[in-house]
Design a protein around this motif. Structure first.
Motif, mmCIF file in Angstrom:
data_model
loop_
_atom_site.group_PDB
_atom_site.id
_atom_site.type_symbol
_atom_site.label_atom_id
_atom_site.label_comp_id
_atom_site.label_asym_id
_atom_site.label_seq_id
_atom_site.Cartn_x
_atom_site.Cartn_y
_atom_site.Cartn_z
ATOM 1 N N ALA A 61 45.547 45.261 42.666
ATOM 2 C CA ALA A 61 45.014 44.505 41.526
ATOM 3 C C ALA A 61 45.786 44.820 40.252
ATOM 4 O O ALA A 61 45.972 43.944 39.397
ATOM 5 C CB ALA A 61 43.529 44.826 41.345
ATOM 6 N N SER A 62 46.248 46.063 40.115
ATOM 7 C CA SER A 62 47.031 46.446 38.941
ATOM 8 C C SER A 62 48.342 45.674 38.866
ATOM 9 O O SER A 62 48.783 45.267 37.786
ATOM 10 C CB SER A 62 47.315 47.950 38.958
ATOM 11 N N LEU A 63 48.978 45.465 40.022
ATOM 12 C CA LEU A 63 50.210 44.678 40.055
ATOM 13 C C LEU A 63 49.957 43.246 39.595
ATOM 14 O O LEU A 63 50.741 42.667 38.827
ATOM 15 C CB LEU A 63 50.799 44.683 41.463
ATOM 16 N N PHE A 64 48.855 42.664 40.067
ATOM 17 C CA PHE A 64 48.502 41.312 39.629
ATOM 18 C C PHE A 64 48.191 41.297 38.131
ATOM 19 O O PHE A 64 48.539 40.346 37.420
ATOM 20 C CB PHE A 64 47.299 40.792 40.416
ATOM 21 N N LEU A 65 47.536 42.354 37.644
ATOM 22 C CA LEU A 65 47.226 42.449 36.220
ATOM 23 C C LEU A 65 48.504 42.502 35.388
ATOM 24 O O LEU A 65 48.620 41.835 34.353
ATOM 25 C CB LEU A 65 46.377 43.701 35.951
ATOM 26 N N ALA A 95 43.813 31.540 31.817
ATOM 27 C CA ALA A 95 42.485 32.034 31.454
ATOM 28 C C ALA A 95 41.766 32.599 32.679
ATOM 29 O O ALA A 95 41.142 33.664 32.620
ATOM 30 C CB ALA A 95 41.662 30.916 30.823
ATOM 31 N N TYR A 96 41.887 31.890 33.799
ATOM 32 C CA TYR A 96 41.220 32.328 35.028
ATOM 33 C C TYR A 96 41.762 33.669 35.506
ATOM 34 O O TYR A 96 41.006 34.596 35.809
ATOM 35 C CB TYR A 96 41.413 31.269 36.114
ATOM 36 N N THR A 97 43.091 33.794 35.573
ATOM 37 C CA THR A 97 43.687 35.042 36.055
ATOM 38 C C THR A 97 43.424 36.195 35.094
ATOM 39 O O THR A 97 43.228 37.341 35.531
ATOM 40 C CB THR A 97 45.203 34.882 36.250
ATOM 41 N N VAL A 100 39.832 37.328 35.815
ATOM 42 C CA VAL A 100 39.658 37.928 37.144
ATOM 43 C C VAL A 100 40.292 39.313 37.225
ATOM 44 O O VAL A 100 39.630 40.302 37.570
ATOM 45 C CB VAL A 100 40.245 37.012 38.237
ATOM 46 N N PHE A 101 41.578 39.394 36.911
ATOM 47 C CA PHE A 101 42.291 40.662 37.107
ATOM 48 C C PHE A 101 41.965 41.700 36.044
ATOM 49 O O PHE A 101 42.285 42.881 36.215
ATOM 50 C CB PHE A 101 43.794 40.404 37.172
ATOM 51 N N ASP A 102 41.322 41.258 34.971
ATOM 52 C CA ASP A 102 40.880 42.210 33.953
ATOM 53 C C ASP A 102 39.715 43.062 34.442
ATOM 54 O O ASP A 102 39.500 44.177 33.951
ATOM 55 C CB ASP A 102 40.486 41.463 32.677
ATOM 56 N N VAL A 103 38.960 42.540 35.407
ATOM 57 C CA VAL A 103 37.786 43.279 35.901
ATOM 58 C C VAL A 103 37.944 43.784 37.331
ATOM 59 O O VAL A 103 37.167 44.634 37.775
ATOM 60 C CB VAL A 103 36.514 42.399 35.828
ATOM 61 N N THR A 292 44.587 48.202 26.933
ATOM 62 C CA THR A 292 43.639 48.401 28.031
ATOM 63 C C THR A 292 44.301 48.369 29.403
ATOM 64 O O THR A 292 43.719 48.852 30.379
ATOM 65 C CB THR A 292 42.540 47.318 27.997
ATOM 66 N N SER A 293 45.516 47.824 29.487
ATOM 67 C CA SER A 293 46.197 47.784 30.779
ATOM 68 C C SER A 293 46.999 49.059 31.052
ATOM 69 O O SER A 293 47.458 49.274 32.177
ATOM 70 C CB SER A 293 47.141 46.571 30.846
ATOM 71 N N ILE A 294 47.159 49.902 30.041
ATOM 72 C CA ILE A 294 47.969 51.115 30.198
ATOM 73 C C ILE A 294 47.441 52.035 31.303
ATOM 74 O O ILE A 294 48.237 52.581 32.080
ATOM 75 C CB ILE A 294 48.072 51.863 28.856
#
Length: 321
Positions: A61-65, A95-97, A100-103, A292-294
């Protein structure tokens, strides 16, 4: 007015530089971190552990993020490339991605935390609930849940054209905007951090309880058995607990800025604000979204510091053992 304009120009320049140079660096380090973690956790000695399965899902999921949220922020604010202005599909898909990948990654961390609560329980019946089959099922259910919950973004986002000809991807209506303004406040500020903190403290409590009730027998036999059990699955579970607790701590720390700005915006949303105040809020909000992605871009590096098992497995991966 001149000083305000200069300050806004300075903030815009800082924001552009951060994303123009820092964005690619963060993406590269995050990619290396996720791939390295996947190589380690997918090894035969670790991949059957339920917690490891959750961590594998977290890194995927992190890779997708990285290649959705981070890439979009880098292109938009670092290089002024925003495809959502020209295509409705990109507007809705982005917006969708993002939603989704934020959570997904923190949701998998929650599942891993629940697993650690189960495995550290003194009750053997509860410990047996920590299984690989349950891990795969939980990951599938959580993923499907978030994919369905955020389908609204594929329908209710639209392109709005202003009189100046400027186009922006926005929410369909004011009601939708009002509802979605509470969404990050509920999920990112309250729900996810609270669950992670509670589960982390619960795990620590279980470990502490286990240590207090364990009375080592001072015999040569018991000492011999303990020395032989250093590399048993229980030892690996303790290593995974350490990795998970550090990941949770880092996630909470790097989400403080976004949580603070979201709470501030909610408290002051009915206040009259100057143009400068609004731009500063926007600047901080965009910066916090990047920050927040760090935690999911540095996971492998922190694991190398806190886990001896992870360091050893990295050596095995690099030497092709």
């Amino acid at each position: 007015m001149s000083s305000d304009y200069d300050l806004i120009k300075l903030f815009s320049s800082i924001l552009q530089s951060l994303h123009q140079y820092g964005g690619p660096i963060l993406m590269i380090t995050g990619t290396i971190s996720s791939i390295l973690s996947l190589c380690v956790f997918a090894r035969r000695s670790l991949r059957k552990n339920p917690c490891t399965i959750y961590l594998i899902a977290t890194n995927i999921a992190s890779l997708f993020l990285i290649y959705t949220s981070n890439l979009t922020l880098t292109l938009t604010y670092g290089y002024s490339i925003d495809l959502t202005r020209y295509n409705l599909f990109f507007c809705r898909f982005r917006a969708y991605t993002l939603y989704v990948f934020d959570v997904l990654s923190p949701s998998y961390l929650i599942l891993a935390s629940i697993d650690r609560v189960l495995i550290t329980s003194r009750n053997p019946l509860i410990r047996r609930k920590s299984t690989a089959c349950r891990a795969y099922t939980s990951i599938m259910m959580v993923t499907i849940f978030w994919l369905i919950v955020h389908t609204h973004a594929l329908i209710l986002m639209e392109l709005k054209t202003f009189a100046s000809g400027f186009v922006i991807c926005v929410f369909y209506s004011d009601l939708y905007l009002s509802v979605m303004s509470y969404y990050p406040l509920v999920t990112k500020v309250v729900l996810i951090p609270s669950m992670l903190i509670i589960l982390a403290l619960w795990t620590v409590k279980n470990v502490g309880t286990t240590l207090r009730v364990t009375h080592p027998v001072a015999t040569q036999v018991s000492r011999t058995m303990q020395s032989r059990n250093i590399n048993t699955p229980k030892s690996k579970d303790r290593q995974l607990i350490r990795i998970l607790l550090v990941s949770i701590t880092i996630y909470i720390v790097f989400n403080i800025i976004q949580s603070a700005i979201l709470i501030y915006q909610e408290v002051t949303k009915f206040y009259t604000k100057t143009y400068l105040q609004s731009r500063i809020e926007g600047f901080v909000l965009i910066l916090s979204a990047t920050v927040t992605s760090i935690p999911f871009c540095i996971e492998a590096y922190t694991n190398l510091i806190v886990s001896k098992t992870f360091r050893q497995e990295v050596k095995n991966v690099l030497t092709c053992k």
